[in-house]
Design a protein around this motif. Structure first.
Motif, PDB file in Angstrom:
ATOM      1  N   LEU A  90      -8.104  -8.097 -14.027  1.00  0.00           N
ATOM      2  CA  LEU A  90      -6.757  -7.578 -12.969  1.00  0.00           C
ATOM      3  C   LEU A  90      -7.289  -7.878 -11.514  1.00  0.00           C
ATOM      4  O   LEU A  90      -6.516  -8.811 -10.942  1.00  0.00           O
ATOM      5  CB  LEU A  90      -6.651  -6.186 -13.212  1.00  0.00           C
ATOM      6  N   PHE A  91      -8.400  -7.627 -11.092  1.00  0.00           N
ATOM      7  CA  PHE A  91      -8.829  -7.971  -9.627  1.00  0.00           C
ATOM      8  C   PHE A  91      -8.792  -9.664  -9.508  1.00  0.00           C
ATOM      9  O   PHE A  91      -8.338  -9.928  -8.455  1.00  0.00           O
ATOM     10  CB  PHE A  91     -10.329  -7.476  -9.407  1.00  0.00           C
ATOM     11  N   GLU A  92      -9.362 -10.210 -10.642  1.00  0.00           N
ATOM     12  CA  GLU A  92      -9.228 -11.782 -10.099  1.00  0.00           C
ATOM     13  C   GLU A  92      -7.877 -12.225 -10.161  1.00  0.00           C
ATOM     14  O   GLU A  92      -7.675 -13.028  -9.165  1.00  0.00           O
ATOM     15  CB  GLU A  92     -10.226 -12.298 -11.565  1.00  0.00           C
ATOM     16  N   MET A  93      -7.077 -11.899 -10.947  1.00  0.00           N
ATOM     17  CA  MET A  93      -5.785 -12.346 -11.182  1.00  0.00           C
ATOM     18  C   MET A  93      -4.893 -11.840  -9.777  1.00  0.00           C
ATOM     19  O   MET A  93      -4.018 -12.813  -9.281  1.00  0.00           O
ATOM     20  CB  MET A  93      -4.740 -11.793 -12.407  1.00  0.00           C
ATOM     21  N   SER A  94      -5.247 -10.782  -9.404  1.00  0.00           N
ATOM     22  CA  SER A  94      -4.609 -10.087  -8.150  1.00  0.00           C
ATOM     23  C   SER A  94      -4.955 -11.127  -6.938  1.00  0.00           C
ATOM     24  O   SER A  94      -4.469 -10.908  -5.770  1.00  0.00           O
ATOM     25  CB  SER A  94      -4.591  -8.813  -8.104  1.00  0.00           C
ATOM     26  N   GLY A  95      -6.271 -11.584  -6.926  1.00  0.00           N
ATOM     27  CA  GLY A  95      -6.897 -12.132  -5.491  1.00  0.00           C
ATOM     28  C   GLY A  95      -7.603 -11.294  -4.948  1.00  0.00           C
ATOM     29  O   GLY A  95      -8.259 -11.492  -3.720  1.00  0.00           O
ATOM     30  N   LEU A  96      -7.944  -9.980  -5.078  1.00  0.00           N
ATOM     31  CA  LEU A  96      -8.680  -8.956  -4.387  1.00  0.00           C
ATOM     32  C   LEU A  96     -10.019  -9.649  -4.249  1.00  0.00           C
ATOM     33  O   LEU A  96     -10.884  -9.162  -3.384  1.00  0.00           O
ATOM     34  CB  LEU A  96      -8.624  -7.801  -5.286  1.00  0.00           C
ATOM     35  N   PHE A  97     -10.640 -10.304  -5.248  1.00  0.00           N
ATOM     36  CA  PHE A  97     -11.928 -10.795  -4.961  1.00  0.00           C
ATOM     37  C   PHE A  97     -11.915 -11.862  -3.940  1.00  0.00           C
ATOM     38  O   PHE A  97     -13.263 -12.042  -3.485  1.00  0.00           O
ATOM     39  CB  PHE A  97     -12.606 -11.206  -6.330  1.00  0.00           C
ATOM     40  N   LYS A  98     -10.970 -12.198  -3.238  1.00  0.00           N
ATOM     41  CA  LYS A  98     -11.031 -13.369  -2.141  1.00  0.00           C
ATOM     42  C   LYS A  98     -11.135 -12.382  -1.014  1.00  0.00           C
ATOM     43  O   LYS A  98     -11.648 -13.169  -0.092  1.00  0.00           O
ATOM     44  CB  LYS A  98      -9.508 -14.002  -2.172  1.00  0.00           C
ATOM     45  N   ILE A  99     -10.850 -11.145  -0.952  1.00  0.00           N
ATOM     46  CA  ILE A  99     -11.045 -10.411   0.249  1.00  0.00           C
ATOM     47  C   ILE A  99     -12.144  -9.396   0.145  1.00  0.00           C
ATOM     48  O   ILE A  99     -12.619  -8.870   1.077  1.00  0.00           O
ATOM     49  CB  ILE A  99      -9.777  -9.701   0.602  1.00  0.00           C
ATOM     50  N   MET A 100     -12.885  -8.963  -1.052  1.00  0.00           N
ATOM     51  CA  MET A 100     -13.585  -8.176  -1.491  1.00  0.00           C
ATOM     52  C   MET A 100     -14.798  -8.627  -2.034  1.00  0.00           C
ATOM     53  O   MET A 100     -14.606  -9.459  -3.172  1.00  0.00           O
ATOM     54  CB  MET A 100     -13.024  -6.921  -2.108  1.00  0.00           C
ATOM     55  N   SER A 101     -15.838  -8.292  -1.651  1.00  0.00           N
ATOM     56  CA  SER A 101     -17.171  -8.881  -2.630  1.00  0.00           C
ATOM     57  C   SER A 101     -17.392  -7.955  -3.735  1.00  0.00           C
ATOM     58  O   SER A 101     -17.139  -6.763  -3.880  1.00  0.00           O
ATOM     59  CB  SER A 101     -18.365  -8.671  -1.642  1.00  0.00           C
TER      60      SER A 101
END
Length: 117
Positions: A90-101
């Motif tokens: 879910l984090f990956e699909m939402s793009g949150l890993f682009k802003i959070m490590s």
């Protein structure tokens, strides 16, 4: 299933451990607890420990993104650790890993924020 949110201060870091399900039924609880701690001003950074988070929906993503913006506006960082596979996706699909490590565990997350014991 319900949600348990454990908040712990470690130096200038707020460690948030979530257990259960973060969804539209429980999102307000987490939002309110985290906002209150951030507003106290004791913590500059946040570590989200999600080892025991079994489920999260878009409401949970909204809570996390909102607290990310709140802590960033104060010059801090938010990182994530111990993410199980379904929540990771879910984090990956939402793009949150682009802003959070993301880190394997709390120790590594603390290290990344240069908080030395």
């Amino acid at each position: 299933m319900s949600l348990q949110a454990e908040l712990e201060h470690y130096r200038n870091v707020l460690i948030v451990r979530l257990r259960g399900e973060l969804d539209h039924h429980t999102a307000d609880i987490v939002r309110n607890k985290m906002e209150a701690e951030i507003m106290r001003g004791d913590s500059h950074h946040i570590i989200l420990s999600l080892k025991d988070l079994q489920f999260m929906d878009s409401s949970g993503l909204g809570v996390i993104l909102g607290r990310y913006k709140q802590v960033r506006s104060k010059g801090g960082k938010m990182v994530v650790c111990d993410v199980n596979p379904s929540v990771y996706r879910l984090f990956e699909m939402s793009g949150l890993f682009k802003i959070m490590s993301i880190y394997d565990n709390e120790r590594m997350a603390i290290s990344s924020l240069e908080v030395v014991s």
